[in-house]
Design a protein around this motif. Structure first.
Motif, PDB file in Angstrom:
ATOM      1  N   UNK A 186       0.851  -1.201   0.000  1.00  0.00           N
ATOM      2  CA  UNK A 186       0.000   0.000   0.000  1.00  0.00           C
ATOM      3  C   UNK A 186       0.886   1.249   0.000  1.00  0.00           C
ATOM      4  N   UNK A 187       1.917   1.243   0.822  1.00  0.00           N
ATOM      5  CA  UNK A 187       2.859   2.376   0.867  1.00  0.00           C
ATOM      6  C   UNK A 187       3.586   2.543  -0.466  1.00  0.00           C
ATOM      7  N   UNK A 188       3.979   1.426  -1.073  1.00  0.00           N
ATOM      8  CA  UNK A 188       4.641   1.514  -2.383  1.00  0.00           C
ATOM      9  C   UNK A 188       3.734   2.209  -3.397  1.00  0.00           C
ATOM     10  N   UNK A 189       2.431   1.906  -3.332  1.00  0.00           N
ATOM     11  CA  UNK A 189       1.489   2.570  -4.207  1.00  0.00           C
ATOM     12  C   UNK A 189       1.388   4.055  -3.937  1.00  0.00           C
ATOM     13  N   UNK A 190       1.386   4.426  -2.672  1.00  0.00           N
ATOM     14  CA  UNK A 190       1.332   5.857  -2.324  1.00  0.00           C
ATOM     15  C   UNK A 190       2.616   6.570  -2.744  1.00  0.00           C
ATOM     16  N   UNK A 191       3.738   5.906  -2.568  1.00  0.00           N
ATOM     17  CA  UNK A 191       5.029   6.514  -2.935  1.00  0.00           C
ATOM     18  C   UNK A 191       5.115   6.761  -4.445  1.00  0.00           C
ATOM     19  N   UNK A 192       4.564   5.856  -5.236  1.00  0.00           N
ATOM     20  CA  UNK A 192       4.684   5.942  -6.695  1.00  0.00           C
ATOM     21  C   UNK A 192       3.451   6.528  -7.368  1.00  0.00           C
ATOM     22  N   UNK A 193       2.384   6.748  -6.573  1.00  0.00           N
ATOM     23  CA  UNK A 193       1.158   7.275  -7.149  1.00  0.00           C
ATOM     24  C   UNK A 193       0.398   6.252  -7.975  1.00  0.00           C
ATOM     25  N   UNK A 194       0.582   4.969  -7.687  1.00  0.00           N
ATOM     26  CA  UNK A 194      -0.055   3.905  -8.457  1.00  0.00           C
ATOM     27  C   UNK A 194      -0.918   3.018  -7.555  1.00  0.00           C
ATOM     28  N   UNK A 195      -2.026   2.482  -8.084  1.00  0.00           N
ATOM     29  CA  UNK A 195      -2.815   1.523  -7.310  1.00  0.00           C
ATOM     30  C   UNK A 195      -2.056   0.214  -7.106  1.00  0.00           C
ATOM     31  N   UNK A 196      -2.413  -0.502  -6.060  1.00  0.00           N
ATOM     32  CA  UNK A 196      -1.737  -1.756  -5.730  1.00  0.00           C
ATOM     33  C   UNK A 196      -1.781  -2.735  -6.900  1.00  0.00           C
ATOM     34  N   UNK A 197      -2.878  -2.783  -7.643  1.00  0.00           N
ATOM     35  CA  UNK A 197      -2.954  -3.717  -8.771  1.00  0.00           C
ATOM     36  C   UNK A 197      -1.843  -3.451  -9.780  1.00  0.00           C
ATOM     37  N   UNK A 198      -1.449  -2.203  -9.960  1.00  0.00           N
ATOM     38  CA  UNK A 198      -0.340  -1.888 -10.863  1.00  0.00           C
ATOM     39  C   UNK A 198       1.000  -2.222 -10.222  1.00  0.00           C
ATOM     40  N   UNK A 199       1.124  -1.997  -8.924  1.00  0.00           N
ATOM     41  CA  UNK A 199       2.355  -2.377  -8.223  1.00  0.00           C
ATOM     42  C   UNK A 199       2.582  -3.887  -8.338  1.00  0.00           C
ATOM     43  N   UNK A 200       1.483  -4.654  -8.347  1.00  0.00           N
ATOM     44  CA  UNK A 200       1.577  -6.113  -8.447  1.00  0.00           C
ATOM     45  C   UNK A 200       1.820  -6.611  -9.860  1.00  0.00           C
ATOM     46  N   UNK A 201       1.878  -5.704 -10.827  1.00  0.00           N
ATOM     47  CA  UNK A 201       2.195  -6.122 -12.190  1.00  0.00           C
ATOM     48  C   UNK A 201       1.201  -5.675 -13.234  1.00  0.00           C
ATOM     49  N   UNK A 202       0.082  -5.088 -12.807  1.00  0.00           N
ATOM     50  CA  UNK A 202      -0.876  -4.571 -13.765  1.00  0.00           C
ATOM     51  C   UNK A 202      -2.228  -5.236 -13.683  1.00  0.00           C
ATOM     52  N   UNK A 203      -3.274  -4.454 -13.919  1.00  0.00           N
ATOM     53  CA  UNK A 203      -4.639  -4.969 -13.913  1.00  0.00           C
ATOM     54  C   UNK A 203      -4.909  -5.790 -15.168  1.00  0.00           C
ATOM     55  N   UNK A 204      -5.498  -6.958 -14.994  1.00  0.00           N
ATOM     56  CA  UNK A 204      -5.972  -7.733 -16.142  1.00  0.00           C
ATOM     57  C   UNK A 204      -7.493  -7.688 -16.227  1.00  0.00           C
ATOM     58  N   UNK A 205      -8.139  -7.090 -15.224  1.00  0.00           N
ATOM     59  CA  UNK A 205      -9.591  -6.879 -15.240  1.00  0.00           C
ATOM     60  C   UNK A 205      -9.893  -5.618 -14.440  1.00  0.00           C
ATOM     61  N   UNK A 206     -10.886  -4.867 -14.881  1.00  0.00           N
ATOM     62  CA  UNK A 206     -11.262  -3.630 -14.212  1.00  0.00           C
ATOM     63  C   UNK A 206     -12.276  -3.830 -13.103  1.00  0.00           C
ATOM     64  N   UNK A 207     -12.939  -4.981 -13.108  1.00  0.00           N
ATOM     65  CA  UNK A 207     -13.859  -5.315 -12.021  1.00  0.00           C
ATOM     66  C   UNK A 207     -13.665  -6.776 -11.656  1.00  0.00           C
ATOM     67  N   UNK A 208     -13.941  -7.095 -10.401  1.00  0.00           N
ATOM     68  CA  UNK A 208     -13.695  -8.437  -9.867  1.00  0.00           C
ATOM     69  C   UNK A 208     -15.020  -9.052  -9.425  1.00  0.00           C
ATOM     70  N   UNK A 209     -15.397 -10.217  -9.972  1.00  0.00           N
ATOM     71  CA  UNK A 209     -16.657 -10.857  -9.577  1.00  0.00           C
ATOM     72  C   UNK A 209     -16.542 -11.557  -8.221  1.00  0.00           C
TER      73      UNK A 209
END
Length: 421
Positions: free
Chosen positions: A121-144
């Motif tokens: 979470x802190x890495x996301x705040x430091x870089x201005x990116x959501x956690x899904x991007x910190x983890x390598x990128x979103x493959x879906x915009x919504x999660x069922x």
């Protein structure tokens, strides 16, 4: 510019109201416990994590929290080294148990998880990116997510009935399911079994199939059946359920069932740590693993699990326990960054009546959550609600999850239903 460092860590136990949901080991207590972890940096940022809050777990969390000062939140290896060192020093590296159904030989992963989530979470705040991007990128915009159905009493004994009411018959479960589907839009349903004789739980699943002919259905008795009963239920419900979850205990038992049915078997009981995977894969004991970042050691190790399941051709979904919004946000980001997620995720979220994150970010639509797009987890603590839920923890008297103990205060002769049928 020098990197930010962890300046202090705060662990806050909280309690929130929980309905009388029945399961194989008893019934949920009136209060569910969680711990909120806040990792502060010397640059003024705060990262959030959430986990279990029984007394033994809190003691371990507090010991680790006191030793994380000065670490770079991007250095996750250093965070894990601290956890390993502190647990070896403070507790001898002993195992851990949660809720009477989940037992691990080492507490390292369960203790490491909330600190790792908070650091990401802190890495996301430091870089201005959501956690899904910190983890390598979103493959879906919504999660069922899947609607989670429970047998339940109308209310806790001695307290007013809750708004959900009683659910002990197929008709009452169908009514509960309508509320889940109509109110939240869930596109699949899971029934927590292990409460009534298997034939009655099959009746309930068949009633749900009649009421919702197009929705995938799941049944999870938490090891309540013998191998032979599991095979008989699988035969009856073949073509009705998308999978059975932990019908019988253990890798050996699950393998015996798997050898006698084509109905897929899922687990969050016999495979909950890395050391369980080789045995389960070799025995073809399960076809679907339900990941849980709280148990598996955080988001990165959950991604490692996803890679292993893909390599061995296993399905992947996500387990849930009674949780709040910080965990739900972490689950959503992890699912968004998991290409091999093959089934809708579990969630207890509709059963809660309080939360401690500010509203407006996590909102279900058609049974799915849009992935938060703000920095980090994308959620912020409501400090007033955090204080209220902490006061509830202090006042409620519950200090560990004890479904069996609580059930026996109401039904003194109750016996745990594991392999009862």
């Amino acid at each position: 510019m020098s990197p930010s460092r962890i300046s202090r860590v705060v662990v806050t136990p909280v309690a929130f109201a929980d309905p009388p949901l029945l399961n194989v080991v008893g019934v949920h207590q009136p209060w569910a416990l969680r711990a909120i972890v806040e990792v502060h940096t010397d640059s003024g940022l705060v990262g959030l994590g959430e986990t279990y809050a029984d007394e033994a777990h809190l003691a371990r969390l507090s010991a680790v929290a006191a030793s994380l000062g000065g670490i770079d939140p991007f250095d996750l290896a250093a965070v894990r080294r601290v956890v390993v060192d502190v647990l070896g020093r403070e507790t001898g590296g002993a195992g851990a148990s949660f809720g009477g159904m989940l037992d691990v030989k080492s507490a390292v992963d369960t203790v490491h998880s909330p600190f790792e989530v908070a650091c990401i979470d802190l890495q996301g705040h430091e870089t201005g990116r959501p956690v899904s991007e910190v983890l390598g990128g979103r493959v879906r915009d919504s999660v069922p997510f899947s609607g989670y159905l429970f047998y339940k009493w109308a209310g806790h004994p001695g307290l007013p009935d809750d708004e959900w009411g009683e659910a002990l018959t197929p008709e009452q479960l169908v009514a509960q399911a309508h509320r889940m589907v109509d109110g939240w839009g869930f596109g699949s349903l899971k029934l927590k079994g292990g409460v009534l004789p298997p034939s009655e739980e099959c009746d309930a699943i068949e009633a749900l199939r009649d009421a919702f002919p197009d929705l995938p259905l799941r049944l999870d008795p938490n090891g309540g059946w013998t191998v032979d009963t599991s095979v008989a239920v699988a035969s009856r419900l073949s073509g009705v359920v998308e999978y059975l979850e932990d019908p019988t205990p253990g890798i050996e038992g699950m393998a015996a069932v798997s050898a006698r049915t084509d109905v897929p078997l899922a687990t969050n009981m016999c495979v909950i740590a890395m050391e369980h995977l080789p045995l389960a894969i070799a025995a073809d004991a399960v076809q679907i693993v339900l990941s849980d970042h709280h148990l598996w050691g955080g988001l990165r190790r959950s991604q490692l699990l996803a890679g292993i399941t893909e390599t061995w051709g296993l399905g992947l979904s996500m387990h849930s326990n009674s949780h709040l919004g910080v965990s739900l946000a972490a689950m959503t980001h992890l699912a968004a960054a998991s290409p091999t997620l093959t089934y809708a995720c579990d969630t207890h979220y509709p059963w809660k009546t309080q939360d401690l994150i500010k509203p407006g970010v996590l909102s279900f639509s058609d049974g799915a959550l849009s992935v938060p797009t703000g920095p980090g987890l994308g959620v912020e603590l409501d400090r007033d609600m955090l204080g209220l839920l902490h006061e509830q923890y202090l006042e409620c008297g519950v200090r560990r999850r004890e479904d069996t103990v609580y059930m026996r205060t109401i039904q003194p002769d109750f016996e745990v239903n594991t392999t009862r049928w």
